[in-house]
Design a protein around this motif. Structure first.
Motif, PDB file in Angstrom:
ATOM      1  N   GLY A 273      30.257 -11.569  14.165  1.00  0.00           N
ATOM      2  CA  GLY A 273      29.956 -12.239  12.465  1.00  0.00           C
ATOM      3  C   GLY A 273      29.521 -13.553  12.661  1.00  0.00           C
ATOM      4  N   THR A 274      29.943 -14.308  11.693  1.00  0.00           N
ATOM      5  CA  THR A 274      29.512 -15.892  11.257  1.00  0.00           C
ATOM      6  C   THR A 274      30.310 -16.625  12.118  1.00  0.00           C
ATOM      7  OG1 THR A 274      28.323 -15.278   9.328  1.00  0.00           O
ATOM      8  CG2 THR A 274      28.998 -17.487   9.858  1.00  0.00           C
ATOM      9  N   ILE A 275      29.930 -17.416  12.960  1.00  0.00           N
ATOM     10  CA  ILE A 275      30.739 -18.434  13.724  1.00  0.00           C
ATOM     11  C   ILE A 275      30.582 -19.838  12.976  1.00  0.00           C
ATOM     12  CG2 ILE A 275      31.214 -19.678  15.776  1.00  0.00           C
ATOM     13  CD1 ILE A 275      29.894 -16.710  17.199  1.00  0.00           C
TER      14      ILE A 275
ATOM     15  N   GLY B 172      26.311 -13.044  17.211  1.00  0.00           N
ATOM     16  CA  GLY B 172      26.697 -13.204  15.758  1.00  0.00           C
ATOM     17  C   GLY B 172      25.865 -14.704  15.261  1.00  0.00           C
ATOM     18  N   GLU B 173      25.880 -15.364  14.181  1.00  0.00           N
ATOM     19  CA  GLU B 173      25.423 -16.274  13.882  1.00  0.00           C
ATOM     20  C   GLU B 173      26.249 -17.270  13.939  1.00  0.00           C
ATOM     21  OE1 GLU B 173      23.712 -15.673   9.785  1.00  0.00           O
ATOM     22  OE2 GLU B 173      23.324 -13.408  10.163  1.00  0.00           O
ATOM     23  N   ILE B 174      25.558 -18.598  14.178  1.00  0.00           N
ATOM     24  CA  ILE B 174      26.515 -19.923  14.119  1.00  0.00           C
ATOM     25  C   ILE B 174      25.704 -20.883  12.988  1.00  0.00           C
ATOM     26  CG2 ILE B 174      26.969 -21.852  15.535  1.00  0.00           C
ATOM     27  CD1 ILE B 174      26.450 -20.241  18.069  1.00  0.00           C
ATOM     28  N   VAL B 175      26.977 -21.420  12.406  1.00  0.00           N
ATOM     29  CA  VAL B 175      26.846 -22.416  11.205  1.00  0.00           C
ATOM     30  C   VAL B 175      27.265 -23.709  11.750  1.00  0.00           C
ATOM     31  CG1 VAL B 175      26.997 -22.933   8.784  1.00  0.00           C
ATOM     32  CG2 VAL B 175      26.578 -20.679   9.408  1.00  0.00           C
ATOM     33  N   VAL B 176      26.326 -24.685  11.696  1.00  0.00           N
ATOM     34  CA  VAL B 176      26.889 -26.091  12.138  1.00  0.00           C
ATOM     35  C   VAL B 176      27.177 -26.946  10.732  1.00  0.00           C
ATOM     36  CG1 VAL B 176      26.186 -27.929  13.385  1.00  0.00           C
ATOM     37  CG2 VAL B 176      25.500 -25.665  14.288  1.00  0.00           C
ATOM     38  N   GLU B 177      28.324 -27.341  10.610  1.00  0.00           N
ATOM     39  CA  GLU B 177      28.576 -28.317   9.436  1.00  0.00           C
ATOM     40  C   GLU B 177      29.098 -29.650   9.981  1.00  0.00           C
ATOM     41  OE1 GLU B 177      31.834 -25.952   7.836  1.00  0.00           O
ATOM     42  OE2 GLU B 177      30.432 -24.565   6.669  1.00  0.00           O
ATOM     43  N   LYS B 178      28.885 -29.997  11.260  1.00  0.00           N
ATOM     44  CA  LYS B 178      29.270 -31.257  11.808  1.00  0.00           C
ATOM     45  C   LYS B 178      27.959 -31.845  12.262  1.00  0.00           C
ATOM     46  CE  LYS B 178      32.103 -33.349  15.213  1.00  0.00           C
ATOM     47  NZ  LYS B 178      32.644 -34.531  14.274  1.00  0.00           N
TER      48      LYS B 178
ATOM     49  N   VAL C  21      21.639 -24.904  10.341  1.00  0.00           N
ATOM     50  CA  VAL C  21      21.759 -26.194   9.867  1.00  0.00           C
ATOM     51  C   VAL C  21      21.597 -26.739   8.573  1.00  0.00           C
ATOM     52  CG1 VAL C  21      21.795 -28.602  10.660  1.00  0.00           C
ATOM     53  CG2 VAL C  21      21.442 -26.797  12.407  1.00  0.00           C
ATOM     54  N   PRO C  22      22.769 -26.662   7.514  1.00  0.00           N
ATOM     55  CA  PRO C  22      22.425 -26.504   6.312  1.00  0.00           C
ATOM     56  C   PRO C  22      22.187 -27.992   5.882  1.00  0.00           C
ATOM     57  CG  PRO C  22      24.977 -26.325   6.614  1.00  0.00           C
ATOM     58  CD  PRO C  22      24.138 -26.081   7.917  1.00  0.00           C
ATOM     59  N   ASN C  23      22.882 -28.915   6.232  1.00  0.00           N
ATOM     60  CA  ASN C  23      22.755 -30.225   5.516  1.00  0.00           C
ATOM     61  C   ASN C  23      23.133 -31.360   6.689  1.00  0.00           C
ATOM     62  OD1 ASN C  23      25.509 -29.903   5.519  1.00  0.00           O
ATOM     63  ND2 ASN C  23      25.547 -30.113   3.502  1.00  0.00           N
TER      64      ASN C  23
END
Length: 334
Positions: free
Chosen positions: A32-34, A63-69, A92-94
Motif C-alpha cells: 500500500g502507501t508508505i 507500494g508507493e512512498i510519500v515523503v512529507e519531511k 514529494v508533495p511539498n
C-alpha cells in the motif's frame, strides 16, 4: 548408464539456474502507501530503516512512498521499489532538500514525482527507473542535480516543468517516448555527458529557453529535438554534442564538424544550432555503466562449476554431490 547420468545432470543444471537467477522468488504482497512523516516516522512498512535523516531500504518494497519531511536521504541500497503499473513510486508533495539514490523503481506511472509545491535543492542519483508508463523523473522544483540514473521504457525519461537552474549529467536515457522534456517555462539548466539513445525524441522544449546542452551522445533517436517557442545553447566552450544523424565533414581532423548541426524551432526560426558538433561519441568512461547481465553471468559461472564437478565425479560410482548455491542445497544420486 552414461545417458542416465547426463539426464540427471541436465535436471540439476536447470534447477541450479533457476535457483541462482531467482533465489528469492516467492509470493509478495503490496504494502500500500508508505509514508515518511513530517516527524520523521515511517508508516506502512518495516523494510525502511531510519538512522537520523537517512532512510535506507533493507529489502524490496512493494507500494508507493510519500515523503512529507524535508532534508532527508532515501537510499534504496540497490533494492527495488515495485509498482503495479499505476500510481507514483516516490511522491514529494511539498518538501525539498531531498536526496533520492540507489533505488530500482519499476512499474509505476511516475517513478519519482516532485509536485507543484515541492521545494528546491534536491539530488536524484544512481537510480534505475524502468517500465514506468508516464515519467521516470518529473520535477517542478529548481536547483536540482540529476545524475547517474538509468531510465528506460518510460513515456518521458526526465521532465522539468517551470523548473530553473538544474544540472543533468551522466545519465543513460534509452528507449523512452521522449528523453528529456522541458515544459511550461523554466530554463537556465545545464545538460551534459548523458547518453540519450533510441528514444522517440531526444529533447522536447515547450517555452523553455536559455538551457545549455553539450557533450551528450544523441544516438539513433527517431527525432533529435522538438522545440516550440524555445531557444537554447547547444555547445559550450567550443564543444558540442555527438549527433548520430550528423552528416558533415571534418576536413582538419580536429574532431569537430565543419558545419553546424541545425536545430529546427517553431513557430519561428530562432537560429538554434550546435556550432561544434562532435564527430565521435563522448568517451563512455564519463557515462556510468548499468550492467543488466549480472544474473546471467552468475548463472553461467554456476553452470561451469557444475560441469567441472560432474567431470571429476563421472568416473566414480555411488558418489554424493552436494551443490551449494545461494543458500540452496540440491542433492543428486549418481
Amino acid at each position: 548408464m552414461i545417458e542416465d547420468k547426463r539426464a540427471k545432470l541436465i535436471v540439476v543444471l536447470i534447477l541450479c539456474s533457476v535457483l541462482v537467477a531467482f533465489p528469492n522468488v516467492g509470493i509478495v504482497k503490496a504494502e500500500g502507501t508508505i509514508y515518511i512523516r513530517a516527524d520523521g516516522s515511517v508508516e506502512g512498512t518495516d523494510k525502511i530503516q531510519r538512522d537520523g535523516n537517512v532512510y535506507t531500504f533493507t529489502d524490496n518494497v512493494y507500494g508507493e512512498i510519500v515523503v512529507e519531511k524535508d532534508d532527508v536521504v532515501i537510499n534504496g541500497a540497490d533494492y527495488s521499489l515495485h509498482g503495479s503499473g499505476d500510481g507514483v513510486g516516490i511522491y514529494v508533495p511539498n518538501n525539498g532538500n531531498l536526496e533520492i539514490k540507489n533505488i530500482k523503481i519499476h512499474a509505476f506511472k511516475f517513478a519519482i514525482y516532485f509536485d507543484y509545491y515541492s521545494k528546491n535543492n534536491n539530488i536524484i542519483s544512481g537510480n534505475t527507473l524502468t517500465n514506468n508508463t508516464h515519467y521516470g523523473i518529473y520535477v517542478y522544483s529548481s536547483n536540482n542535480s540529476i545524475f547517474g540514473n538509468y531510465i528506460e521504457d518510460s513515456g518521458v525519461g526526465i521532465q522539468l516543468v517551470e523548473s530553473y537552474n538544474n544540472t543533468i549529467f551522466q545519465n543513460k536515457i534509452v528507449g523512452n517516448g521522449e528523453g528529456i522534456g522541458f515544459g511550461s517555462g523554466g530554463g537556465h539548466s545545464t545538460v551534459y555527458h548523458n547518453l540519450i539513445a533510441d528514444n522517440g525524441y531526444a529533447f522536447t522544449f515547450w517555452a523553455s529557453s536559455h538551457n545549455t546542452i553539450y557533450g551528450n551522445n544523441l544516438i539513433n533517436n527517431n527525432n533529435q529535438v522538438h522545440a516550440w517557442v524555445s531557444s537554447n545553447n547547444w555547445d559550450y566552450d567550443s564543444r558540442g554534442n555527438y549527433w548520430s544523424d550528423y552528416n558533415g565533414t571534418d576536413t582538419n581532423n580536429d574532431g569537430i564538424g565543419d558545419t553546424p548541426y541545425v536545430i529546427s524551432t517553431s513557430p519561428e526560426d530562432y537560429g538554434d544550432a550546435d556550432s561544434y558538433p562532435l564527430m565521435e561519441p563522448v568517451d563512455d568512461t564519463v557515462i556510468p555503466e548499468f550492467p543488466s547481465w549480472t544474473p546471467l553471468l552468475v548463472m553461467l559461472f554456476a553452470v561451469i562449476v557444475l560441469a567441472v564437478i560432474y567431470k571429476q565425479k563421472l568416473h566414480t560410482s555411488s558418489s554424493r554431490v552436494c551443490y551449494v548455491i545461494v543458500n540452496h542445497f540440491v542433492t543428486v544420486r549418481i
